[in-house]
Design a protein around this motif. Structure first.
Motif, PDB file in Angstrom:
ATOM      1  N   GLU A 574      -3.196   6.869   6.479  1.00  0.00           N
ATOM      2  CA  GLU A 574      -3.132   5.400   6.657  1.00  0.00           C
ATOM      3  C   GLU A 574      -3.410   4.692   5.343  1.00  0.00           C
ATOM      4  OE1 GLU A 574      -2.242   2.024   8.514  1.00  0.00           O
ATOM      5  OE2 GLU A 574      -2.116   4.035   9.433  1.00  0.00           O
ATOM      6  N   GLU A 578      -0.755   2.236   3.432  1.00  0.00           N
ATOM      7  CA  GLU A 578      -1.083   0.847   3.082  1.00  0.00           C
ATOM      8  C   GLU A 578      -0.905   0.601   1.586  1.00  0.00           C
ATOM      9  OE1 GLU A 578      -4.997   0.063   4.451  1.00  0.00           O
ATOM     10  OE2 GLU A 578      -4.451   0.043   6.587  1.00  0.00           O
ATOM     11  N   GLU A 581       2.703   0.322   0.757  1.00  0.00           N
ATOM     12  CA  GLU A 581       3.272  -0.925   1.284  1.00  0.00           C
ATOM     13  C   GLU A 581       2.892  -2.120   0.419  1.00  0.00           C
ATOM     14  OE1 GLU A 581       3.537  -3.224   5.604  1.00  0.00           O
ATOM     15  OE2 GLU A 581       1.814  -1.944   5.129  1.00  0.00           O
ATOM     16  N   THR A 582       1.679  -2.073  -0.119  1.00  0.00           N
ATOM     17  CA  THR A 582       1.179  -3.220  -0.902  1.00  0.00           C
ATOM     18  C   THR A 582       1.377  -3.039  -2.400  1.00  0.00           C
ATOM     19  OG1 THR A 582      -1.015  -2.211  -0.940  1.00  0.00           O
ATOM     20  CG2 THR A 582      -0.533  -3.779   0.853  1.00  0.00           C
ATOM     21  N   THR A 595       8.163   1.221   2.309  1.00  0.00           N
ATOM     22  CA  THR A 595       7.196   1.669   3.318  1.00  0.00           C
ATOM     23  C   THR A 595       7.427   3.142   3.607  1.00  0.00           C
ATOM     24  OG1 THR A 595       8.661   1.030   5.133  1.00  0.00           O
ATOM     25  CG2 THR A 595       7.050  -0.616   4.366  1.00  0.00           C
TER      26      THR A 595
END
Length: 635
Positions: A574, A578, A581-582, A595
């Motif tokens: 996870e 994240e 994604e960021t 992603t």
């Protein structure tokens, strides 16, 4: 002139060898004589101890007799004529025991009163009441130290070894019991223990002349060996029939001037020779009750060992003369051989210096015998350092920095045992740098024996670098620098083996980019490559050193997390999702956001191959795609 010098040198060598052989002869004689003196002294002491034990037994039997001691005490306290009657009763009571003692060679048995006067002589019952304290140091010592003791002592009528036991009544000294053994009896006992020896008795002159009555003194005559000693004629008469050249041996002992040795009071021996036969004369000191020397026991016997030592000296001297005569011829041959050997060594050294490989030679003890110029060039050490130092410790670095001694080093041990050793090793240079080398080690043979180890080595740094690059190409993804599919599957297979053996928790992550084809179509393959490299850097930052990240193909990656359960793996997945994604990929024309879909599964003992685990992780990844992408799913 050279011939004269050569002859003088040989003469000096012969004289030196003769002197050495004579010293060896003297040392062997002294060793034998010392052993003889020790052995005879031990025999003498053992004989005295045997008599002492017999006297202790006699004393114990008398002390335990219900009538003996009471008769002795009552007799001393009674007046005449009752005392005479009690003395006679004690004599008759002990007469059977005295007869047994006579058979055993113990002919003196006496009881003394507290004041040192004689109460009863079993060997002379008619003589009593004479006070012996003034002439008997043993009785004087008993007054101050009433303990049992034995030693040599000369009395007015008897000369021999006395064994004295104090008698007590209610803790107070009341008298003593004494047994005596003459030298003649002792010499007969020694003759049984050492049957090949003849024994004489020498007694100090002042001991005899100050104490003995004249009728006893007649048995002694002046000793020809020393004016301070008298010779017991009875002992001389006992050995007249011995197979010994007594007169010849006596003359040699007189010539030896023994006054100094006799004054020392220690055992000593002499080597005597007559008609090329060896004889031994051993002097054992006889100690009185004050542990002072009152005389000597002289033992004479033939000594074949001394004869052998003398003939060994004669033979060795003759052999040395022959050796000296042959030495000249041998020296010339040795010089010729030396010149030939030096010539061969120079040729071999020229060959060794000409080759490009390093060469060194060690002897069986590990000492350096030879190094060539290439060895110094490759290692950086000068020749003196390699010759004088411990070459193994200087150069050889074993695998995993193992601290192996020379006797454990395979390069040395294999060749020393007659084998050939060939392998890649690491050598240390003077600067401490480790260089890879290929080593060949063989035994150096001379007349069928291993006399050393020859080692040849060559620097293979370039070859090792080439092999490293090939290995890197075979196991590394060229775009991302990550492990490729082959390397990753090998690591996954190893982890499965550990799972089966240790049954610990481990997890596999399968990662795929969402809509990656659209990036290649829109921005081009170069942009797609930059996205993959960007992901690889983000993933490295999230992982431990024990974790493994690999590119399985295209935009598909896998992560192996040893020692991590599903919860820990899900948390890591996870966090990775994240961050990706960021963290869009920066390009010259802008930024590209991406992603990830991640499927994860735990490794179990039911998994028999990497494909079992990969199939489950693929299913979890497929579910993440089906459920809308950009998420983590466990299977």
């Amino acid at each position: 002139m050279r011939r004269i010098n050569y002859i003088l040198l040989l003469l000096l060598l012969f004289m030196g060898m003769t002197t050495f052989l004579y010293q060896v002869r003297e040392e062997r004689e002294q060793q034998y004589l010392s052993h003889t003196a020790t052995l005879l002294n031990t025999t003498y002491q053992a004989s005295l101890e045997r008599y002492a034990m017999a006297m202790d037994t006699i004393f114990t039997s008398v002390r335990r007799h219900p009538e003996a001691i009471p008769l002795f005490l009552k007799g001393m306290q009674s007046p005449e004529p009752e005392q005479a009657e009690l003395r006679q009763q004690l004599y008759k009571l002990l007469q059977p025991q005295f007869r047994d003692l006579i058979v055993r060679g113990i002919r003196q048995w006496q009881f003394h009163r507290r004041d040192g006067s004689s109460y009863l002589r079993m060997h002379a019952p008619a003589a009593f009441d004479d006070n012996l304290l003034s002439v008997r140091p043993s009785l004087q010592m008993l007054q101050t130290q009433p303990i049992q003791r034995y030693g040599f002592e000369a009395g007015r009528l008897f000369i021999g070894f006395r064994f004295i036991h104090p008698l007590f009544r209610q803790g107070a000294l009341v008298g003593s019991m004494e047994n005596g053994v003459s030298f003649r009896e002792l010499s007969q006992d020694l003759a049984k223990l050492a049957p090949d020896q003849a024994f004489l008795f020498l007694l100090k002159r002042n001991t005899v002349e100050s104490i003995l009555f004249s009728d006893t003194r007649q048995y002694f005559q002046s000793s020809p060996l020393s004016n301070d000693y008298l010779l017991d004629q009875r002992s001389l008469a006992d050995i007249q029939n011995a197979p010994l050249p007594l007169q010849a041996l006596q003359q040699q002992m007189i010539a030896a001037s023994l006054d100094h040795e006799l004054a020392q009071g220690e055992p000593f021996s002499l080597a005597l020779f007559h008609q090329n036969l060896g004889y031994s004369a051993t002097f054992i000191p006889v100690l009185n009750f004050a542990q002072e020397t009152d005389g000597y026991i002289l033992a004479l016997h033939s000594a074949p060992i001394l004869t052998s030592i003398q003939w060994d000296f004669y033979r060795s001297t003759g052999i040395s003369l022959v050796v000296i005569c042959l030495l000249g011829w041998l020296v010339l041959n040795l010089l010729r051989q030396r010149q030939l050997t030096q010539s061969q060594a120079q040729r071999l050294d020229s060959i060794g210096q000409a080759v490009g490989e390093g060469i060194y030679v060690l002897d069986p003890q590990g000492r350096t015998l030879y190094v060539n110029e290439a060895a110094t060039r490759l290692t950086g050490f000068n020749a003196d350092k390699l010759m004088q130092g411990n070459l193994h410790n200087l150069l050889h670095s074993h695998e995993n920095n193992a601290q192996l001694t020379l006797s454990e080093c395979p390069i040395f041990v294999t060749a020393l045992n007659g084998g050939t050793y060939e392998a890649d090793e690491q050598f240390r240079t003077r600067t401490g740098e480790l260089i890879p080398v290929v080593v060949t080690s063989r035994p150096l043979m001379e007349e069928g024996q291993v006399t050393g180890v020859v080692t040849v080595f060559r620097d293979i740094s370039e070859r090792k670098e080439h092999e490293r690059r090939l290995e890197e190409l075979a196991t590394t993804d060229p775009l991302t620098g990550l492990s490729n599919r082959r390397a990753f599957l090998e690591r996954l297979s190893e982890e499965l083996q550990l799972i089966h053996r240790l049954q610990h928790a481990s997890t596999l992550l399968m990662i795929d980019f969402d809509h990656f084809k659209a990036i290649n179509d829109r921005y081009g393959h170069h942009a797609g490559d930059q996205v993959l490299k960007h992901f690889a850097q983000i993933a490295r930052d999230c992982l431990r050193q024990t974790d493994m990240l690999g590119r399985m193909g295209g935009e598909e990656f896998s992560i192996l997390l040893p020692g991590t359960n599903l919860d820990g793996a899900a948390h890591l997945a996870e966090m990775l999702r994240e961050r990706m994604e960021t963290s869009p990929t920066s390009l010259d024309g802008g930024e590209i956001a991406m992603t990830l879909s991640i499927g994860l599964t735990a490794l179990t003992t039911h998994d028999h191959s990497p494909s079992d685990v990969l199939n489950r992780a693929d299913k979890a990844l497929y579910q993440a795609k089906e459920q809308g992408r950009n998420q983590v799913v466990s299977s």
